[in-house]
Design a protein around this motif. Structure first.
Motif, mmCIF file in Angstrom:
data_model
loop_
_atom_site.group_PDB
_atom_site.id
_atom_site.type_symbol
_atom_site.label_atom_id
_atom_site.label_comp_id
_atom_site.label_asym_id
_atom_site.label_seq_id
_atom_site.Cartn_x
_atom_site.Cartn_y
_atom_site.Cartn_z
ATOM 1 N N HIS A 1 -7.102 2.361 -7.972
ATOM 2 C CA HIS A 1 -6.395 3.580 -7.396
ATOM 3 C C HIS A 1 -7.429 4.638 -7.140
ATOM 4 O O HIS A 1 -7.546 5.369 -6.107
ATOM 5 N N SER B 1 -9.101 6.342 -3.825
ATOM 6 C CA SER B 1 -8.807 7.834 -3.821
ATOM 7 C C SER B 1 -10.135 8.463 -3.552
ATOM 8 O O SER B 1 -10.249 9.292 -2.601
ATOM 9 N N PHE C 1 0.267 1.179 -7.715
ATOM 10 C CA PHE C 1 -0.607 0.656 -6.959
ATOM 11 C C PHE C 1 -1.346 -0.243 -7.681
ATOM 12 O O PHE C 1 -1.969 -1.465 -7.372
ATOM 13 N N LEU D 1 0.545 3.820 -2.796
ATOM 14 C CA LEU D 1 -0.301 4.984 -2.847
ATOM 15 C C LEU D 1 0.310 6.192 -2.597
ATOM 16 O O LEU D 1 -0.123 7.358 -2.767
ATOM 17 N N ASN E 1 0.717 -1.235 0.101
ATOM 18 C CA ASN E 1 -0.014 0.121 0.126
ATOM 19 C C ASN E 1 0.841 1.188 -0.130
ATOM 20 O O ASN E 1 0.173 2.321 -0.204
ATOM 21 N N GLY F 1 -1.050 6.503 -9.896
ATOM 22 C CA GLY F 1 -1.819 5.076 -9.533
ATOM 23 C C GLY F 1 -1.135 3.935 -10.077
ATOM 24 O O GLY F 1 -1.727 2.930 -9.867
#
Length: 258
Positions: free
Chosen positions: A182, A186, A48, A39, A36, A45
């Motif tokens: 991602h 978000s 990730f 991130l 993680n 993104g």
């Protein structure tokens, strides 16, 4: 066989299962936090999303994932059984027990575990389930020019309903198309209620591990005057401080800075 069954049906046997599944889950959260950390990378993104794709399409990882789900259920079920049994009778002490007064976290492991279990259900339904079994998560295309090392990102709509991911090279461009978890993360991390739930859950994780990590070693009888302080240090500073803070920073950073 009957002796083994009797052992694991006893209070100490249940605590052994709790200890083993708990330590297995401790190894998982280390790996999960490491992945993680993508991130925090400013790559729109890419890292990730590739990481999420790897977790859901690499067969050995998928096997470990199902072991993880089983460990969570077993850990939770046995925790509930022990809690109910402890309300009916005097609790059975660990194989090696500290004579110091019980800490707040040790007295409230049931509450802390319940908060964590509820969080896991919310977390998996919002991310894992939607990622794997619904079409609510879109796709991204990452096109990287190998000469300039410049990456352009765009939404991608596959024509094949069974499309999962692809990695190809066209002329000087490396093209990676993957599910866009991602963006889902978000979006969730810009919801103040989700951020609060996440941070509260990480606070619960901190106190849960503060007691649970050391207790697992005590239950297994892995105590020694030379190594027990090391276990306590790791349990306190690494598992109860660094890891929960690392997780909690993710929604906080996204909500306020991204």
């Amino acid at each position: 066989m009957s002796e083994i069954k009797q052992t694991f049906n006893s209070s100490l046997g249940k605590k052994l299962i709790m200890a083993l599944t708990g330590l297995f889950l401790c190894t998982f959260i280390i790996v999960h936090l490491g992945g993680n950390l993508f991130l925090f990378k400013d790559d729109q993104g890419y890292g990730f999303n590739v990481y999420a794709n790897f977790l859901t399409h690499f067969p050995p990882i998928e096997v470990v994932a199902y072991l993880l789900y089983g460990a969570i259920l077993v850990h939770g079920i046995y925790a509930l059984i022990l809690t109910l049994n402890n309300k009916k009778a005097r609790p059975v002490a660990y194989a090696s027990q500290d004579k110091a007064p019980a800490s707040w976290s040790s007295k409230n492991m049931g509450l802390l575990g319940s908060i964590l279990f509820l969080f896991i259900v919310i977390h998996m339904s919002d991310f894992w389930y939607k990622y794997k079994y619904t079409d609510t998560v879109g796709f991204k295309e990452y096109r990287t020019n190998v000469l300039s090392n410049v990456t352009t990102v765009s939404d991608f709509v596959p024509t094949d309903p069974n499309f999962e991911h692809s990695a190809t090279t066209v002329n000087e461009d490396e093209i990676v198309r993957v599910k866009d978890l991602h963006t889902k993360v978000s979006t969730s991390f810009h919801n103040i209620w989700y951020v609060l739930i996440y941070v509260i859950a990480m606070g619960s994780l901190s106190f849960h591990l503060l007691h649970g990590f050391q207790s697992a070693f005590q239950t297994l009888g892995w105590t020694h005057r030379k190594y027990t302080p090391v276990v306590k240090f790791i349990g306190t500073w690494f598992f109860a401080v660094i890891i929960p803070i690392g997780f909690a920073l993710m929604p906080i950073v996204y909500y306020f800075f991204k």
